[in-house]
Design an enzyme around this catalytic site. Structure first.
Site, PDB file in Angstrom:
ATOM      1  N   ASP A 493       0.771  -1.199   0.188  1.00  0.00           N
ATOM      2  CA  ASP A 493      -0.219  -0.057   0.416  1.00  0.00           C
ATOM      3  C   ASP A 493       0.512   1.114  -0.222  1.00  0.00           C
ATOM      4  OD1 ASP A 493      -2.434  -1.173   0.117  1.00  0.00           O
ATOM      5  OD2 ASP A 493      -1.982  -2.669   2.825  1.00  0.00           O
ATOM      6  N   TYR A 556       6.317  -9.747   6.654  1.00  0.00           N
ATOM      7  CA  TYR A 556       6.142  -8.901   7.044  1.00  0.00           C
ATOM      8  C   TYR A 556       6.847  -8.412   8.148  1.00  0.00           C
ATOM      9  CZ  TYR A 556       3.150  -8.323   2.964  1.00  0.00           C
ATOM     10  OH  TYR A 556       2.290  -7.304   1.864  1.00  0.00           O
TER      11      TYR A 556
END
Length: 791
Positions: A493, A556
Site C-alpha cells: 500500500d 512482513y
C-alpha cells in the site's frame, strides 16, 4: 552587496554564493563575473569563489563566481563536490552554465575577471563577454588575448589558488575572510602541486607561502594538510562508478577541423574495465546519444591510467567512433593518426562498436612530456591538457588541409542536432527470463503497483518500469506487462516499504550462459533508479516462474518503539493466536467485488526485538495476505499491549460465530510496515543467493551507508529533542510533587500508534461495544442492487 549580515557577522560563503547567483539571474549587467575555466576543476572553482567572495566582502561590488559547466556535471568532479561540502557550500548555490544560458546573448556582465585561464572560449559564455574582461589571474602560458585588460597576473606557478590568495585574499588583511576560503584554496594548492612536490610539479615559492598562510588560518598542522590531500586525491581519481556517458562528459573538448566537428573525451578508466562493468549495447547507445547531443562528426576517446596488469605502469588508450552521417572511417582515422604517434592494437573481448577501433598509444614524445612535468593525473594535470592539445593538432592535420597544425584549435559552442540516435532493435537482441529483487522506501509513493504513466502520484513500480526502459532492458515502460511477461510478488500500500519484493520478467540479454558474464542488471538499473528504490540482485529463472503465483510465503515486519507502556508478553500471546488457517475478514479491508474467500494461513506471528535494541517489531509470515491485513492485525495488538483489550480478543475476532461483523477500528499507520522477505521453491529461485556484480555491490554498499548515516543523524537530532522534553517532564513532575513518569511512557506509546489507538484507557471503547461494518453478504447484495438497472 553587503559585506556583513544584519547582526554584524560576516556573511557565510554559501549564503554569499546564493545571493550572488540571484543577482546574476536578476540582471547580469549589474554584476562583475569571476569566470573560472571550462575544466571546472578544483583550482578553477576555488579561485573563482575566493575572488568573488573577497571582493564582495570588502567593496560595494556584486561579484558572481561562474562555474563553466552544467550543475549536474559537477557530480563528475567528486573532488570539487567533496571540497565544497567540507566548507558547507551546496552545488545548488553556484552559478553554472545553465544560468549563463538563461541570461542570453544580450545579457552581458558589467565586468569579467578571468580566473585560472587567460583567454575566453565561447562554448559556454557568449562572445560579447570578451569585451568585458578587465582582469586576469592565471598560472598557464599566456595566450596573448585580452591585452587591454587593466590587470594581467599570469605567472607559471603550481596553482592559481596561490596567486588568488597572494593578490586578492591576503591584501584584505581580514582573518575572517581568509578562514571562509582557506580550506578551498589550500585543497586546490596541494592537489595541483601533489602536496607541494617541487620535483614533479611547478610548485614554487608562491605556492609554499600561500599554503603555509592558509594552513595557519585553519589552525592545521602538516599532517592535517596531508590528510586533506589524500582525501581529495582519492576523490578526484575515483571514476569507478561512472557510466560511459559520464566519463565522456567528465573532461570534454570540441573543435571544428575544416568541414568536421570533432570531440575529444579524456578519462582515467581502461577501455577493458569499462566494457567489463557496463554492457556493450548501452556503451554504444550512450556514445551515439553523446555524438547526437553535441552535433559532432567524430568522437575520440582517450584514456590515461596506471595499468594494474603492468605493475602500475602509466598507459594510454585511444579509440574513435563516428556519427551515422559521417563518411569517415574510425579505423582509417586511427591508422592515419598512427603516422604521427606510435600505436599498437588493443584486444578487448566482445567490444562495443564504439571501441572496435581501440589502440594502445605508445607515444615517446608524450612519455618525455610526462617525465618533464612529473604528473600522472589523468583528468586535470598539465600533461593531460598538453596531450589533448597535441592530439587536437594531429587530428587537424589528418582531417583538413586548409589550416596549419601550429594554429590553436578553434573551440565551438556545442550545438544539438534534431536527428534521433540510431533506433534500438529489440527483435535483434537475445532475451532471458529473470527474477529481480527490489528494495524501496515507500513513504513518498502511492504504493508499489503501477497505475500507468497518467497517474499524478508516482508508484514504486512505475519508477522501475522507467528505469528498465531507460537502460533498454525492455522496449517501453508502458508495455512491460504486455511485452515482458511481468509479474510481482505482491502489492504494497501507499507508504509501505519493501526489502523482499520479487518481480519476474523478460529482459534484454547479451546471450551469455554464465550469469557472471551477463549484463550487469543491478548496476544498470541502480544508475537509473531514484535514490529510494534499489535493485538488490537478479537470478535467471525458467519462463514459467511467476513471482506472484509461485511465491510460497511473504514475511512482513511492523516496527514500533520499545516502551514500558506496552505489555509485550500480552502482545506475544495475542500474536500467536493469529497462527494457523483462519478467516481474516475482521482483520482486513473487505473487497467484496474481487475477493470471494478471506481464509488465509499465517505461518508465524511473533513479537521480536530489532537489532538496535530501541525498536520492536511484529513478525508476520504467511502464504498470502488480504488488503490491509497486517496493519489491522497490528492495530489490535497495540490495543492489547496498551491493556485496552485482553489477548483473547484475537481469538474472538477470528471466530465468526461470536463476531460475525467487523468492529470499526483504525488501522496502524503504513510508514512502519516493511515487506521483509518472500519465499520460493529454492530449486527454481533462491532469493538469498541472487547475482550482483562486484561493482554494483560496491556502489550499493556506498549508497546504503550514505542513506543510513543521513537517517541516523536525523534520529540523533530527534533523540536530543526527546531528551529535552524528558527533562521538561521531570521538572514539571517535581514542581507538582509527582514522581510518576507513566505519562511520558504513554506519550511514547502514542507515537508508536500515531494516534490511531487511544493511549488513554478511559477513552478507549472496547471492540465488542463498537459500531460494526457491513458483512460480506450485505456488501455483495448492495453491489448487486447497484448493478441492477432500475425500471
Amino acid at each position: 552587496m553587503a559585506p556583513a549580515s544584519s547582526d554584524g557577522a560576516l556573511e557565510g560563503l554559501d549564503a554569499y554564493l546564493r545571493r550572488a547567483r540571484e543577482a546574476f539571474l536578476r540582471d547580469p549587467s549589474s554584476v562583475t563575473c569571476a569566470l573560472g575555466n571550462e575544466a571546472c576543476d578544483l583550482d578553477s572553482v576555488a579561485s573563482a569563489l575566493a575572488v568573488g567572495y573577497a571582493r564582495a566582502m570588502t567593496t560595494s561590488a556584486i561579484v558572481t563566481p561562474i562555474a563553466q559547466c552544467l550543475r549536474r556535471d559537477l557530480a563528475l568532479r567528486p573532488d570539487v563536490v567533496r571540497a565544497l561540502d567540507a566548507v558547507g557550500v551546496s552545488v545548488e548555490s553556484l552559478t553554472c552554465a545553465e544560468d549563463v544560458e538563461a541570461a542570453g546573448e544580450a545579457r552581458t556582465p558589467r565586468e569579467v575577471i578571468l580566473v585560472d585561464h587567460n583567454a575566453i572560449t565561447v562554448r559556454v559564455v557568449p562572445k560579447s563577454w570578451e569585451t568585458r574582461v578587465v582582469e586576469i589571474i592565471d598560472h598557464h602560458d599566456d595566450a596573448g588575448a585580452h591585452g587591454d585588460a587593466a590587470v594581467r597576473t599570469i605567472e607559471l606557478v603550481g596553482s592559481c589558488s596561490s596567486l588568488v590568495y597572494r593578490d586578492v585574499v591576503a591584501p584584505t588583511r581580514r582573518d575572517d575572510i581568509a578562514r571562509q576560503v582557506a580550506r578551498l584554496l589550500l585543497g586546490a594548492i596541494v592537489l595541483d602541486t601533489r602536496l607541494l612536490d617541487a620535483s614533479t610539479t611547478r610548485a614554487s615559492a608562491v605556492d609554499f607561502e600561500a599554503a603555509k598562510a592558509l594552513r595557519e588560518a585553519l589552525g592545521w598542522d602538516e599532517r592535517e594538510m596531508g590528510d586533506e590531500y589524500e582525501t581529495l586525491s582519492l576523490a578526484r581519481h575515483d571514476q569507478s562508478s561512472f557510466s560511459c556517458a559520464q566519463l565522456l562528459a567528465k573532461d570534454y573538448k570540441q573543435w571544428t577541423f575544416g568541414r568536421h566537428e570533432v570531440g575529444v573525451a579524456s578519462f582515467g578508466v581502461r577501455f577493458q574495465d569499462l566494457v567489463a562493468r557496463q554492457d556493450t549495447t548501452s556503451i554504444d547507445v550512450e556514445c551515439a546519444a553523446f555524438i547526437c547531443e553535441r552535433g559532432i562528426d567524430v568522437l575520440f576517446m582517450m584514456s590515461s591510467f596506471e595499468d594494474v596488469d603492468a605493475n602500475g605502469a602509466f598507459a594510454r588508450q585511444i579509440a574513435a567512433t563516428t556519427s551515422p552521417s559521417c563518411a569517415l572511417d574510425a579505423n582509417e582515422l586511427l591508422t592515419e593518426l598512427g603516422t604521427h604517434t606510435r600505436m599498437s592494437s588493443l584486444a578487448i573481448r566482445d567490444p562495443p562498436n564504439a571501441l572496435r577501433s581501440a589502440r594502445a598509444q605508445l607515444d615517446r614524445a608524450l612519455h618525455d612530456l610526462e617525465r618533464e612535468h612529473g604528473s600522472r593525473d589523468a583528468s586535470t594535470s598539465s600533461l593531460d591538457r598538453e596531450r589533448i592539445a597535441t592530439a587536437a593538432n594531429r587530428l587537424r592535420a589528418v582531417l583538413t588541409d586548409d589550416v596549419t597544425p601550429s594554429q590553436p584549435p578553434e573551440q565551438k559552442v556545442r550545438r544539438a542536432k534534431t536527428s534521433d540516435a540510431r533506433a534500438f532493435d529489440f527483435a535483434a537482441r537475445p532475451s532471458r527470463a529473470i527474477a529481480l529483487k527490489v528494495a524501496y522506501l515507500g513513504w513518498p509513493y502511492r504504493g508499489f503497483a503501477s497505475q500507468g504513466p497518467e497517474a499524478t502520484t508516482p508508484t514504486v513500480e512505475w519508477t522501475l518500469f522507467e528505469a528498465l526502459a531507460k537502460t533498454r532492458l525492455v522496449a517501453a515502460a508502458a508495455d512491460v506487462f504486455k511485452t515482458a511477461s511481468y509479474a510481482r510478488c505482491g502489492r504494497t500500500d501507499r507508504g509501505v516499504s519493501g526489502l523482499g519484493q520479487i518481480v519476474t520478467l523478460q529482459v534484454r540479454s547479451n546471450g551469455a550462459s554464465d550469469p557472471r558474464e551477463e549484463l550487469d542488471y543491478v548496476g544498470l538499473l541502480n544508475r537509473a533508479l531514484p535514490s529510494d528504490v534499489r535493485a538488490l540482485g537478479w537470478a535467471p529463472v525458467d519462463e514459467e516462474l511467476n513471482a506472484r503465483f509461485d511465491c510460497k510465503w511473504r514475511q512482513y515486519k511492523y516496527f514500533f518503539e520499545k516502551t514500558t507502556a506496552l505489555d509485550l508478553e500480552a502482545m506475544g500471546e495475542a500474536a500467536r493466536a493469529f497462527e494457523g488457517v483462519h478467516d481474516f475478514r475482521n482483520f482486513c479491508r473487505m473487497d467484496a467485488e474481487n475477493v470471494k474467500s478471506f481464509t488465509r494461513r499465517v505461518l508465524e506471528c511473533t513479537i521480536e526485538e530489532a537489532g538496535d535494541g530501541k525498536l520492536m517489531y511484529i513478525n508476520v509470515r504467511g502464504t498470502a495476505f488480504l488488503w490491509h491485513q497486517v496493519r489491522n492485525m497490528a492495530s489490535v495488538l497495540f490495543m492489547v499491549g496498551l491493556g485496552h483489550e485482553p489477548p483473547s480478543v484475537v481469538e474472538r475476532l477470528l471466530d465468526l460465530e461470536r463476531t460475525p461483523r467487523k468492529p470499526q477500528y483504525p488501522m496502524a499507520p503504513e510508514e512502519s510496515l516493511l515487506l521483509w522477505r518472500s519465499g520460493y521453491d529454492e530449486s527454481r529461485l533462491d532469493v538469498e543467493r541472487m547475482h550482483i556484480s562486484d561493482g554494483a555491490l560496491s556502489q550499493l554498499e556506498a549508497h546504503v551507508a550514505s542513506q543510513m548515516h543521513s537517517q541516523r543523524v536525523r534520529a540523533a537530532i530527534h533523540e536530543e529533542t526527546w531528551a529535552y522534553v524528558a527533562r521538561a517532564r521531570q521538572r514539571a513532575n517535581e514542581a507538582a510533587g509527582a514522581s510518576d513518569t507513566t505519562d511520558l511512557a504513554r506519550e511514547l506509546a502514542a507515537v508508536t500508534c500515531a494516534g490511531n489507538v487511544s493511549v488513554s484507557k478511559a477513552r478507549h471503547q472496547r471492540l465488542c461495544d463498537r459500531p460494526t461494518e457491513a458483512t460480506y453478504d450485505e456488501r455483495v447484495a448492495r453491489n448487486n442492487a447497484r448493478a441492477t438497472p432500475q425500471i
